[in-house]
Design a protein around this motif. Structure first.
Motif, PDB file in Angstrom:
ATOM      1  N   MET A   1       4.697  -1.453  -1.937  1.00 54.27           N
ATOM      2  CA  MET A   1       5.031  -2.436  -0.902  1.00 54.27           C
ATOM      3  C   MET A   1       6.264  -3.224  -1.325  1.00 54.27           C
ATOM      4  O   MET A   1       6.474  -3.499  -2.502  1.00 54.27           O
ATOM      5  CB  MET A   1       3.851  -3.392  -0.694  1.00 54.27           C
ATOM      6  CG  MET A   1       2.644  -2.724  -0.047  1.00 54.27           C
ATOM      7  SD  MET A   1       1.337  -3.907   0.333  1.00 54.27           S
ATOM      8  CE  MET A   1       0.803  -4.329  -1.313  1.00 54.27           C
ATOM      9  N   GLN A   3       8.430  -6.325  -1.889  1.00 56.00           N
ATOM     10  CA  GLN A   3       8.384  -7.777  -2.048  1.00 56.00           C
ATOM     11  C   GLN A   3       9.622  -8.366  -1.382  1.00 56.00           C
ATOM     12  O   GLN A   3      10.730  -7.869  -1.564  1.00 56.00           O
ATOM     13  CB  GLN A   3       8.378  -8.114  -3.549  1.00 56.00           C
ATOM     14  CG  GLN A   3       8.533  -9.583  -3.860  1.00 56.00           C
ATOM     15  CD  GLN A   3       7.228 -10.344  -3.706  1.00 56.00           C
ATOM     16  OE1 GLN A   3       6.236  -9.782  -3.307  1.00 56.00           O
ATOM     17  NE2 GLN A   3       7.249 -11.611  -4.023  1.00 56.00           N
ATOM     18  N   GLU A 172       4.691 -11.928  -0.538  1.00 59.69           N
ATOM     19  CA  GLU A 172       3.714 -10.842  -0.509  1.00 59.69           C
ATOM     20  C   GLU A 172       2.653 -10.985  -1.588  1.00 59.69           C
ATOM     21  O   GLU A 172       1.451 -10.849  -1.313  1.00 59.69           O
ATOM     22  CB  GLU A 172       4.438  -9.508  -0.675  1.00 59.69           C
ATOM     23  CG  GLU A 172       3.511  -8.304  -0.700  1.00 59.69           C
ATOM     24  CD  GLU A 172       4.266  -7.029  -0.959  1.00 59.69           C
ATOM     25  OE1 GLU A 172       3.893  -6.334  -1.903  1.00 59.69           O
ATOM     26  OE2 GLU A 172       5.235  -6.742  -0.229  1.00 59.69           O
ATOM     27  N   GLN A 175       0.266 -13.580  -0.728  1.00 63.96           N
ATOM     28  CA  GLN A 175      -0.645 -13.151   0.327  1.00 63.96           C
ATOM     29  C   GLN A 175      -1.745 -12.259  -0.248  1.00 63.96           C
ATOM     30  O   GLN A 175      -2.896 -12.306   0.198  1.00 63.96           O
ATOM     31  CB  GLN A 175       0.117 -12.425   1.442  1.00 63.96           C
ATOM     32  CG  GLN A 175       0.971 -13.347   2.282  1.00 63.96           C
ATOM     33  CD  GLN A 175       1.377 -12.736   3.613  1.00 63.96           C
ATOM     34  OE1 GLN A 175       0.695 -11.871   4.154  1.00 63.96           O
ATOM     35  NE2 GLN A 175       2.501 -13.194   4.141  1.00 63.96           N
ATOM     36  N   GLU A 176      -1.406 -11.463  -1.237  1.00 63.92           N
ATOM     37  CA  GLU A 176      -2.423 -10.636  -1.892  1.00 63.92           C
ATOM     38  C   GLU A 176      -3.464 -11.518  -2.568  1.00 63.92           C
ATOM     39  O   GLU A 176      -4.669 -11.233  -2.509  1.00 63.92           O
ATOM     40  CB  GLU A 176      -1.758  -9.704  -2.910  1.00 63.92           C
ATOM     41  CG  GLU A 176      -0.902  -8.610  -2.271  1.00 63.92           C
ATOM     42  CD  GLU A 176      -0.127  -7.806  -3.294  1.00 63.92           C
ATOM     43  OE1 GLU A 176      -0.139  -8.186  -4.485  1.00 63.92           O
ATOM     44  OE2 GLU A 176       0.482  -6.794  -2.907  1.00 63.92           O
ATOM     45  N   PHE A 197       2.370  -4.806   9.740  1.00 61.74           N
ATOM     46  CA  PHE A 197       1.722  -5.472   8.608  1.00 61.74           C
ATOM     47  C   PHE A 197       0.522  -4.671   8.122  1.00 61.74           C
ATOM     48  O   PHE A 197       0.358  -4.441   6.919  1.00 61.74           O
ATOM     49  CB  PHE A 197       1.277  -6.883   8.993  1.00 61.74           C
ATOM     50  CG  PHE A 197       0.622  -7.624   7.855  1.00 61.74           C
ATOM     51  CD1 PHE A 197       1.383  -8.393   6.989  1.00 61.74           C
ATOM     52  CD2 PHE A 197      -0.747  -7.544   7.639  1.00 61.74           C
ATOM     53  CE1 PHE A 197       0.790  -9.057   5.923  1.00 61.74           C
ATOM     54  CE2 PHE A 197      -1.347  -8.216   6.584  1.00 61.74           C
ATOM     55  CZ  PHE A 197      -0.579  -8.974   5.729  1.00 61.74           C
ATOM     56  N   GLN A 200       1.867  -1.361   6.490  1.00 60.80           N
ATOM     57  CA  GLN A 200       2.643  -1.497   5.262  1.00 60.80           C
ATOM     58  C   GLN A 200       1.940  -2.346   4.201  1.00 60.80           C
ATOM     59  O   GLN A 200       2.240  -2.233   3.017  1.00 60.80           O
ATOM     60  CB  GLN A 200       4.018  -2.093   5.581  1.00 60.80           C
ATOM     61  CG  GLN A 200       4.852  -1.215   6.494  1.00 60.80           C
ATOM     62  CD  GLN A 200       6.187  -1.855   6.842  1.00 60.80           C
ATOM     63  OE1 GLN A 200       6.639  -2.790   6.202  1.00 60.80           O
ATOM     64  NE2 GLN A 200       6.836  -1.342   7.885  1.00 60.80           N
ATOM     65  N   LYS A 201       1.029  -3.200   4.617  1.00 61.19           N
ATOM     66  CA  LYS A 201       0.303  -4.054   3.681  1.00 61.19           C
ATOM     67  C   LYS A 201      -1.182  -3.669   3.678  1.00 61.19           C
ATOM     68  O   LYS A 201      -2.072  -4.508   3.746  1.00 61.19           O
ATOM     69  CB  LYS A 201       0.448  -5.529   4.065  1.00 61.19           C
ATOM     70  CG  LYS A 201       1.860  -5.953   4.424  1.00 61.19           C
ATOM     71  CD  LYS A 201       2.789  -5.870   3.241  1.00 61.19           C
ATOM     72  CE  LYS A 201       4.201  -6.318   3.616  1.00 61.19           C
ATOM     73  NZ  LYS A 201       5.165  -6.182   2.528  1.00 61.19           N
ATOM     74  N   GLN A 203      -3.164  -2.673   1.428  1.00 60.71           N
ATOM     75  CA  GLN A 203      -3.998  -3.194   0.349  1.00 60.71           C
ATOM     76  C   GLN A 203      -4.532  -4.576   0.689  1.00 60.71           C
ATOM     77  O   GLN A 203      -5.691  -4.893   0.410  1.00 60.71           O
ATOM     78  CB  GLN A 203      -3.199  -3.257  -0.960  1.00 60.71           C
ATOM     79  CG  GLN A 203      -4.036  -3.704  -2.158  1.00 60.71           C
ATOM     80  CD  GLN A 203      -5.268  -2.843  -2.357  1.00 60.71           C
ATOM     81  OE1 GLN A 203      -5.187  -1.623  -2.434  1.00 60.71           O
ATOM     82  NE2 GLN A 203      -6.436  -3.484  -2.424  1.00 60.71           N
ATOM     83  N   ILE A 204      -3.693  -5.405   1.323  1.00 62.56           N
ATOM     84  CA  ILE A 204      -4.143  -6.725   1.757  1.00 62.56           C
ATOM     85  C   ILE A 204      -5.243  -6.573   2.803  1.00 62.56           C
ATOM     86  O   ILE A 204      -6.281  -7.240   2.742  1.00 62.56           O
ATOM     87  CB  ILE A 204      -2.969  -7.541   2.323  1.00 62.56           C
ATOM     88  CG1 ILE A 204      -1.979  -7.891   1.210  1.00 62.56           C
ATOM     89  CG2 ILE A 204      -3.467  -8.816   3.008  1.00 62.56           C
ATOM     90  CD1 ILE A 204      -0.745  -8.642   1.685  1.00 62.56           C
TER      91      ILE A 204
END
Length: 266
Positions: A1, A3, A172, A175-176, A197, A200-201, A203-204
């Motif tokens: 991802m 940053q 980022e 946010q994690e 989001f 691409q994110k 994992q979050i």
């Protein structure tokens, strides 16, 4: 991802409390990201900034990177993303020096049609349901990036004005960490116009799922498969383009804060 390193640097150069040396480093990097940061060595950067390589090393570690090479790779990734964002802007506003005013009129007309369609299909009961959820939950988290993140900060600020605390982080990695803090009693709201989001994110998103809190998604993308894994989805009218979606999201946040104020300001 990826940053958003440019955002990190922007925060520092806009802060009066930061060390002047770090501000100088940030300014030099911001001026050179698009010009060829990949060709700058730590010695060259230190010389340009009138500082030492050890200071550069401390600076990049402060930002959360293990060494200068990792930092530089993130700068290159962000350079490519910045080019993509600017390309989208140029594609959406195609000036040609002959009928530029007509180009703008067409854009405004398209945005206006999109906003009207959004308002016509808008279910205010859906927004009121979300307003109630925001009011009733104690632990609330906002997630999103880029322009959605700016709208979320605006919404967060207004909720602060109404005495409602909401967690949000613009970076980022932060946010994690927020995602890892959620639990079965928390409410997480993801603002993503096109659904990027969640894609691409991921994992979050999966951290939010694992922690079993309630997840609300606000998007204009009806084809987003992962939306089915959210507890509640609010669609911003019909899908057209990211440009029009931004204006719909802005209007949505204005309506949301207005409805919250009307119901809970007393």
């Amino acid at each position: 991802m990826v940053q958003d390193i440019r955002k990190q640097l922007q925060i520092i150069v806009n802060s009066e409390s930061e060390d002047i040396t770090y501000i100088t480093i940030c300014r030099v990097i911001l001026e050179n990201i698009q010009k060829g940061i990949e060709d700058i060595t730590i010695l060259e950067l230190a010389e340009i900034c009138y500082t030492s390589p050890s200071t550069i090393s401390r600076f990049v570690k402060k930002l959360g990177y293990s060494n200068f090479n990792e930092f530089k790779m993130k700068c290159i990734e962000r350079k490519n993303l910045g080019t993509e964002i600017l390309s989208d802007n140029v594609k959406n506003i195609s000036f040609n020096s002959k009928n530029d005013k007509d180009v703008l009129i067409d854009l405004v007309d398209s945005i206006n049609i999109s906003l009207r369609e959004f308002v016509e299909k808008l279910d205010l009961n859906e927004i009121d349901r979300l307003v109630n959820m925001i009011h009733n939950y104690e632990d609330i988290y906002f997630f999103g990036f880029h322009l959605s993140g700016y709208f979320m900060q605006h919404l967060q600020y207004n909720l602060f004005n109404l005495g409602k605390y909401v967690n949000f982080a613009s970076q980022e990695r932060s946010q994690e960490r927020l995602a890892n803090q959620t639990n079965e009693n928390s409410l997480s709201i993801i603002f993503s116009v096109d659904g990027n989001f969640i894609r691409q994110k991921s994992q979050i998103f999966y951290s939010l799922k694992e922690n079993r809190g309630k997840i609300v998604l606000v998007t204009q993308n009806p084809a987003l498969k992962m939306a089915s894994q959210c507890d509640y989805v609010i669609y911003l009218g019909n899908y057209k383009s990211a440009t029009e979606g931004r204006y719909k999201l802005h209007l949505f946040t204005e309506i949301l804060i207005n409805r919250y104020y009307q119901k809970y300001s007393k």
